[in-house]
Design an enzyme around this catalytic site. Sequence first.
Site, PDB file in Angstrom:
ATOM      1  N   LYS A  30       0.896  -1.249   0.089  1.00 43.05           N
ATOM      2  CA  LYS A  30      -0.039   0.017   0.162  1.00 43.05           C
ATOM      3  C   LYS A  30       0.943   1.218  -0.037  1.00 43.05           C
ATOM      4  O   LYS A  30       1.943   1.292   0.871  1.00 43.05           O
ATOM      5  CB  LYS A  30      -0.829   0.129   1.286  1.00 43.05           C
ATOM      6  N   HIS A  64      -0.221  -7.489   9.704  1.00 45.14           N
ATOM      7  CA  HIS A  64      -0.652  -6.103   9.060  1.00 45.14           C
ATOM      8  C   HIS A  64      -0.426  -5.144  10.095  1.00 45.14           C
ATOM      9  O   HIS A  64       0.006  -3.902   9.783  1.00 45.14           O
ATOM     10  CB  HIS A  64      -2.064  -6.044   8.657  1.00 45.14           C
TER      11      HIS A  64
HETATM   12  C1  BG6 Z   1      -6.100 -10.025   5.105  1.00 42.38           C
HETATM   13  C2  BG6 Z   1      -7.078 -10.975   6.198  1.00 42.38           C
HETATM   14  O1  BG6 Z   1      -4.911 -10.507   5.430  1.00 42.38           O
HETATM   15  O2  BG6 Z   1      -6.260  -8.909   5.308  1.00 42.38           O
HETATM   16  C3  BG6 Z   1      -8.488 -10.555   6.200  1.00 42.38           C
HETATM   17  O3  BG6 Z   1      -6.723 -12.265   6.209  1.00 42.38           O
HETATM   18  C4  BG6 Z   1      -8.572  -9.049   5.926  1.00 42.38           C
HETATM   19  O4  BG6 Z   1      -9.183 -10.974   7.030  1.00 42.38           O
HETATM   20  C5  BG6 Z   1      -7.699  -8.331   5.183  1.00 42.38           C
HETATM   21  O5  BG6 Z   1     -10.115  -8.735   5.571  1.00 42.38           O
HETATM   22  C6  BG6 Z   1      -7.687  -6.711   5.222  1.00 42.38           C
HETATM   23  O6  BG6 Z   1      -6.982  -6.058   4.230  1.00 42.38           O
HETATM   24  P1  BG6 Z   1      -7.149  -4.704   3.465  1.00 42.38           P
HETATM   25  O7  BG6 Z   1      -6.204  -4.490   2.554  1.00 42.38           O
HETATM   26  O8  BG6 Z   1      -8.682  -4.912   3.109  1.00 42.38           O
HETATM   27  O9  BG6 Z   1      -7.316  -3.851   4.826  1.00 42.38           O
END
Ligand code: BG6
Length: 504
Positions: free
Chosen positions: A195, A253
């Site tokens: 991102k 994340h």
């Molecule tokens: C994924 C998870 O890695 O990331 C999901 O397994 C989640 O559950 C997603 O919805 C979120 O990604 P983003 O880019 O939509 O914030």
Amino acid sequence: MTEVPSNQRKPDPCSFVIFGVTGDLTHRLVIPALYNLAATGLLPGKFCVVGVARKGTSNDDLRDSLMKGLREFATRPVDDAIAKRLLECVTSIAADPREPSSFDEMREQLEKLEAARATGGSRLFYLATPPGAFAPISRELGRTGMLQQKNDAWRRLVIEKPFGTDLASAKALNDELLKIVDEHQIYRIDHYLGKETVQNILVLRFANGMFEPIWNRNHIDHVQITVDEKLGVGHRGSFYDSTGALRDMVPNHLFQLLSLVAMEPPARFDAHTVRSEKAEVLAAIQPQRESDALVNSVRGQYQGGKIGDTVIEDYCKTGDVKPGSTTETYVALKLAIDNWRWAGVPFYLRTGKALGIKRTEVAIKFKQAPFTMFSCTPVEALAENYLVIGVEPTEGIALQFNTKVPGPSIRIDGVEMKFRYKDYFKAEPSTGYETLIYDCMIGDNILFQRADSVEAGWQAVQPFLDAWKKAGGKGLERYKAGSEGPAGAEELLKRDGRSWRKLG
Ligand code: BG6
């Protein structure tokens, strides 16, 4: 408005081998990202895509299925000529790690294909498979010598998340992979690093002189990291029920966001230095004793509700979710980082599904003015000073500060200064995977997770996993789909005299 310049070089010739080619990830993200790279001239001149599945299909069937996926998931209008050229590079191969001979056959087919396409033998193996297949596939690739680097021919392994399900399994997977390949050949993907706004945290901090002097415990009161999602678990019940919000989102994340915000300035912008600083700060997250882990965490699970016009059913009624499941769909944590920069500065993290607002942001709350001479507004009534890094849906940076309301007397109000990416840059919508795939092809692993970072991330969340396991369903709060999450998340900050920044 500035055009985004394309001064990138084409990657050298290579084969792009996708395991799990019939799956969702390949159709939804990998092929649309390859298409975007093709459309911007960033695929190698000599290139082939090898689609591997346990049961082989014909090339035509595979190409038709990928084309269908591309039409559905492309982020820009599909130019038929570009799509045709890309899909003509696709060859279907069957290989199943449970039948080792299929990997010997695969090796032969791959070598023939590489000779025909003159790709020179460099290969990227992209494991877009369920996590249980990472080790067995890598073992077979190792056994057959397909991962062995030769002369100028590089061999790389791209691993998707989830990387392990706890500290022990992540370590075991790292150990297994590192017996087969060197660390620099492994590209552990975390799509958050694809991102723009996440990459921009480094630029914001280290390409400007004005933030770093105040980026520490002397000026920052606390940091909030939020990844709130509107979607429920949907059709991923089986995966999610054995995973939960903490494992699914935090060690990967949310910790990517945390490490970029909290790391020390790297001396050089290279993969070794940047990744070392990130690993260092993750390793400095204060270990929690079991009793502290319960006090410093909140778990929630959504119950039925409505988000806009969409009716969301109880998490426990989702297909493939165990009735009476105690899996959390929401987690909030309070963490501390044990170093000189951050001692005494709490990092509050929250993420959940089926919430009223979709919002990913990092909010840095600065300390209030020490006293105010404006008798009309006591310090406590001043607006809070936040620097907010918006990742989704608004990509940008906002600074909140106090200002004088126009008029003859002194009145003070909070205002916001905003930078939004879309106001300044014209960028084609993308999947977020383009940069990551391109970097794999040019051999730049700065945006990929190193073994020590992954393990440091799991190390920090392990006490929560352990404490929750012992507590069972005790302590799991329910929240209504479409709400702001469990009440306990507010409490977590309230008891420190703080509150979450209002989203939206
Ligand atoms: C994924 C998870 O890695 O990331 C999901 O397994 C989640 O559950 C997603 O919805 C979120 O990604 P983003 O880019 O939509 O914030």
